[in-house]
Design an enzyme around this catalytic site. Structure first.
Site, PDB file in Angstrom:
ATOM      1  N   TYR B 129       1.080  -1.168  -0.035  1.00 15.91           N
ATOM      2  CA  TYR B 129      -0.481  -0.178   0.126  1.00 15.91           C
ATOM      3  C   TYR B 129       0.555   1.679  -0.366  1.00 15.91           C
ATOM      4  O   TYR B 129       0.767   2.215  -1.047  1.00 15.91           O
ATOM      5  CB  TYR B 129      -1.037   0.151   1.372  1.00 15.91           C
ATOM      6  CG  TYR B 129      -2.360  -0.719   1.162  1.00 15.91           C
ATOM      7  CD1 TYR B 129      -2.649  -1.857   0.890  1.00 15.91           C
ATOM      8  CD2 TYR B 129      -3.116  -0.129   1.870  1.00 15.91           C
ATOM      9  CE1 TYR B 129      -3.086  -2.407   0.039  1.00 15.91           C
ATOM     10  CE2 TYR B 129      -4.616  -1.063   1.964  1.00 15.91           C
ATOM     11  CZ  TYR B 129      -4.614  -1.724   0.120  1.00 15.91           C
ATOM     12  OH  TYR B 129      -5.853  -2.657   0.718  1.00 15.91           O
ATOM     13  N   SER B 130       1.556   1.088   1.394  1.00 17.51           N
ATOM     14  CA  SER B 130       2.494   2.262   1.578  1.00 17.51           C
ATOM     15  C   SER B 130       3.753   2.714   0.103  1.00 17.51           C
ATOM     16  O   SER B 130       4.183   1.840  -0.206  1.00 17.51           O
ATOM     17  CB  SER B 130       2.875   2.581   3.005  1.00 17.51           C
ATOM     18  OG  SER B 130       2.273   2.148   3.625  1.00 17.51           O
ATOM     19  N   GLU B 245      -7.542  -4.974   8.318  1.00 18.62           N
ATOM     20  CA  GLU B 245      -6.122  -4.681   9.200  1.00 18.62           C
ATOM     21  C   GLU B 245      -5.857  -3.985  11.024  1.00 18.62           C
ATOM     22  O   GLU B 245      -5.700  -4.862  11.390  1.00 18.62           O
ATOM     23  CB  GLU B 245      -4.945  -3.324   8.277  1.00 18.62           C
ATOM     24  CG  GLU B 245      -3.830  -3.799   9.141  1.00 18.62           C
ATOM     25  CD  GLU B 245      -2.546  -3.040   7.732  1.00 18.62           C
ATOM     26  OE1 GLU B 245      -3.455  -2.359   6.941  1.00 18.62           O
ATOM     27  OE2 GLU B 245      -1.727  -2.795   7.835  1.00 18.62           O
TER      28      GLU B 245
END
Ligand SMILES: Cc1cc2nc3c(=O)[nH]c(=O)nc-3n(C[C@H](O)[C@H](O)[C@H](O)COP(=O)(O)OP(=O)(O)OC[C@H]3O[C@@H](n4cnc5c(N)ncnc54)[C@H](O)[C@@H]3O)c2cc1C
Ligand SMILES: Cc1cc2nc3c(=O)[nH]c(=O)nc-3n(C[C@H](O)[C@H](O)[C@H](O)COP(=O)(O)OP(=O)(O)OC[C@H]3O[C@@H](n4cnc5c(N)ncnc54)[C@H](O)[C@@H]3O)c2cc1C
Lengths: 379, 396
Positions: B129-130, B245
């Protein structure tokens, strides 16, 4: 353990909510305060509450009650916390009923409980003697003389003490100060000679009294429960009381938060709604989290009483600790977020802060319960 | 006997028979994968048996290899596992995060392809994601995916990819609609790590070595059929996966095995060991005792809250409440380690060497590791933003 209300409990609470919002909203409390009502609550209203069954929630069916348990009582107390409604519900419906149910003999129960259920008898519990909760710190003496007892001593912070018809007094019949053994309960008419009852004026404008007992001579019929062995009853009642008070405090905090949240959504400064400022948003979100935790603690504790959990006492401390800390936080933040109007008497929000400080003292502050929890957990 | 009671007995018998003794005590947990490593042969046996039964993912439908258990049955299973002190058979982002998102958003074909392998731990999944420029502001991400026949060609860089050096596959957010407004140009895609276009580089954390990496894509390829949730519709999938998450991270706040309040928490035991008791059997440090009790009480309140939220959301889907759990749980967990360190005194500040026990060093390093709890999976500040907006309805 179920942490959500069942249908019956939910409907009881819904009715309470509707009734209180209509008949005893915050303006009702304000009026009682402003008129310096001598009783400190509205008798007609209390009658109506009794008609709804609230005075008899914890009373067994054989004495005319509804045996709805603490889950039922907690829901109603929470609603009265939202509206700040003064009434004998806590002192009589919870404290008095529990003391009589748990300690009383058949005759006493038959005589007292139905009257309470009907709303025709109110009680108060005279326990504390110092400025902080210390349940076995009892110096008030009861001396047996023939067929009677003579009581001497001073009680303080007696909830509803000046308005109750029966005062249930914890006195020492044996042992030294701070000992559990040797404490005895007596149920005394408030008009008994030698009893000097003074109403105290507290921050929250609710009913609290100081009671001086000077050679109060009572018949041994007044004995409630066993001689010298009153403390185990007191402990059980205190657990219920702490949990019930936590439910009310949860109601206080929930309502203060709700009012503040609405204010954040309508007050504009710097051309924006103040609720759009992150400095306030984050604090609101933190309060929300703490409220969620408090809610679970209170419901868990109410349930622990009804399910006769052997961890009831620790649950009581959990509830009172969490409710105390959360109400403290929320009531402070609520005033702050209202800006200048928050410190005016005209706005209701200050009431919650005042009530908060009193409620925190009732049967043990958060710190008291932290210590008790650690001790009960053996560390 | 109720069905649930019967289920409990069957379960207990089965576990009794199938859970190897080595797995009935604390220790490390298997992560599976193509090159799975097992610290003990029993770990492998345990994973195979539980995977076969679908009990690595007890509530997933059995058609996809899951256990097909109801919520109540799963509770029983977890209780039985706890009571025998059994270790988790498999730790996996596939189970905790990807699987639930696939169940909700993937096509039947995709579900049949990916879910059974997650259940059995055949692949090790990681999360892409990041990016260096996109952390909290995740939707600003710029790793590109361009369609070429029946594949996507991916270019860009991810950061903080946990276990990327060990993972077989990565679920990734990529920009497929560069002209679209930022949230609307993102897709969710599954990429195989075992290809020349994917490289990783480790990141060292303040706690020492770490499983975190930077991940680079240079003309990496993914089959077009592995785009989940529709072209440019990845943000919806992404957000839901983040809720899963957060729910997972929330549980860290409950300490190991999620057990709080009922049994003495590790913190209390630890402080007894290092601080000792006074003549009244109270921890011999009044101020610390009070902090520990406060923490203990809050653990219990938090545990009850997670339980209540579970009971209230009957469908079991995480909601905005997951932000509350993530926020509180991670702050709470950090505090637990602060208190452990405080209890241990100088024994809590060693780095390496024989003067400190393995456990002491582990706690010190875990303390440093917990500092990331309130950053990974969305920072505490971001969770508070989500709560104030989505739960409390405060204006922008
Ligand atoms: C006891 C008292 C005496 C006073 N004496 C005087 C006086 O003598 N003369 C005089 O002129 N005034 C006086 N004031 C007024 C005082 O200056 C204002 O009350 C104060 O500036 C706050 O404004 P407000 O009450 O309108 O609150 P608001 O501005 O409405 O604030 C409400 C809440 O929003 C918050 N808030 C507002 N803007 C922001 C932002 N941008 N970011 C984050 N949070 C924000 C505030 O901190 C507060 O918590 C007095 C007030 C009080 C209470
Ligand atoms: C140990 C660890 C494991 C991780 N694992 C993974 C992984 O497996 N896969 C993956 O994709 N990512 C992973 N991450 C990345 C993680 O999701 C990001 O670090 C996180 O979202 C924060 O982004 P950032 O580090 O860029 O911080 P920034 O977004 O730059 O934030 C810096 C600071 O600003 C604050 N801030 C930012 N925006 C706001 C705002 N709007 N309001 C208020 N405050 C704000 C933050 O709260 C923070 O305090 C991991 C991170 C860590 C530390």
């Amino acid at each position: 353990m179920a942490l959500v209300l069942n249908e019956e409990q939910q409907s009881l609470r819904d009715i309470a909510k509707e009734f209180l919002q209509k008949n005893a909203p915050i303006s009702h409390f304000r009026e009682i305060r402003d008129t310096k009502d001598p009783l400190g609550y509205d008798k007609v209203l209390w009658k109506k509450m009794a008609e709804l069954g609230w005075a008899g929630i914890l009373v067994s069916e054989e004495y005319g009650g509804f045996n709805f348990g603490m889950m039922g009582m907690g829901g109603i107390l929470e609603e009265t916390g939202k509206t700040l409604t003064p009434s004998p519900l806590f002192a009589t419906g919870l404290l008095g009923v529990s003391l009589i149910e748990l300690a009383g003999d058949e005759k006493q129960k038959k005589q007292l409980l139905p009257k309470i259920v009907e709303g025709n008898l109110t009680t108060a519990f005279a326990l504390e003697e110092g400025s902080r909760h210390a349940p076995c710190n009892i110096a008030t003496k009861a001396k047996k003389e023939g067929n009677s007892f003579v009581l001497n001593g001073e009680k303080t912070f007696v909830l509803d003490g000046h308005s109750a018809e029966k005062i249930i007094v914890a006195a020492r019949t044996n042992g030294g100060n701070d000992q559990k053994l040797g404490i005895t309960l007596f149920c005394i008419d408030s008009g008994t000679p030698g009893m000097e009852i003074t109403r105290l004026s507290m921050l929250d404008s609710r009913n609290v009294a100081e009671i001086k007992l000077k050679n109060v001579n009572i018949s041994s019929d007044c004995l409630l429960g066993e001689l010298d062995n009153g403390f185990s009853i007191i402990e059980e009642v205190l657990d219920r009381a702490q949990i019930g008070m936590s439910a009310e405090m949860l109601g206080n905090a929930t309502q203060a938060f709700e009012i503040t949240l609405n204010y954040l959504k309508e007050r504009k400064q710097f051309g924006s709604l103040i609720g759009s400022f992150q400095a306030l948003k984050h604090r609101a979100a933190i309060m929300y989290s703490e409220l969620e935790l408090t809610k679970s603690s209170v419901v868990g504790a109410l349930n622990a009483v009804d399910e006769k959990s052997n961890d009831r006492t620790r649950f009581a401390s959990l509830a009172k600790f969490k409710a105390g800390e959360t109400l403290h936080l929320v009531s402070n933040e609520s005033v702050q977020m209202h800006g200048g109007v928050g410190v005016t008497d005209e706005y209701d929000i200050g009431f919650f802060m005042k009530r908060s400080r009193v409620a925190q003292q009732i049967f043990g502050s958060a710190d008291y319960h932290i210590d008790r929890y650690a001790t009960l957990s053996e560390y | 006997m109720s069905d649930l009671q019967a289920f409990r007995e069957e379960t207990r018998d089965w576990l009794e028979l199938n859970c190897p003794s080595e797995m009935r005590k604390p220790g490390d947990v298997a992560w599976g994968g193509r090159n799975a490593e097992f610290s003990h042969p029993d770990q492998k046996i345990w994973l195979e048996r539980m995977g076969e039964k679908g009990w690595t993912c007890p509530t997933w439908p059995s058609v996809y290899g899951g256990g097909g258990l109801s919520k109540e049955e799963n509770k029983v299973l977890q209780e039985e596992l706890n009571s025998m002190n059994a270790r988790m058979p498999l730790a996996s982002f596939g189970i905790w995060m990807l699987g639930p998102a696939l169940l909700e958003f993937a096509t039947e074909e995709q579900k049949f392809e990916h879910l059974p392998s997650i259940v059995k731990g055949e692949f090790w999944w990681c999360q892409g994601y990041s990016e260096p420029g996109s952390g909290s502001d995740l939707a600003s991400l710029s790793t590109k995916a361009v369609k070429d026949d029946d594949s996507y060609i991916i270019n860009g860089q991810k950061v903080w990819t946990s276990y990327a050096d060990k993972a077989d596959k990565i679920f990734c957010l990529v920009r497929t609609g560069p002209q679209e407004p930022k949230h609307n140009g993102i897709s969710f895609i599954l990429i195989d790590m075992d290809q020349p276009g994917v490289t990783t580089k480790p990141i060292t954390l303040i706690s020492g070595k770490s499983p975190f990496c930077e991940t680079f894509f240079d003309d990496a390829k993914a089959p077009a059929k592995d785009l989940v949730g529709g072209l440019n519709k990845g943000w919806t999938v992404a957000k839901r996966l983040l809720e899963h998450e957060r729910t997972m991270i929330s549980s860290f706040g409950l300490g190991s095995r999620g057990e709080v309040g009922d049994k003495k928490s590790g913190l209390v035991e630890l402080s007894k060991k290092y601080i000792g008791l006074d003549s009244e059997d109270k921890l011999d440090d009044a101020s610390l005792r009070s902090k520990i009790a406060r923490h203990d009480l809050n653990s219990r309140a938090f545990g009850l809250t997670m339980q209540r939220i579970g009971e209230e959301t009957k469908i079991g889907a995480p909601s905005a409440a997951s932000s509350m759990g993530k926020y509180y749980g991670s702050e709470h967990n950090k505090l637990r380690y602060e208190l452990m360190l405080e209890s241990m005194g100088t024994k809590g500040i060693g780095w390496e060497g024989d003067s400190f026990s393995i456990e002491e060093i582990a706690i010190t390093r875990d303390w440093l590791r917990t500092k990331a709890n309130s950053i990974e999976g969305g920072t505490s500040e971001v969770q508070l933003n989500v709560i104030s907006k989505r739960v409390l309805g405060l204006p922008d």
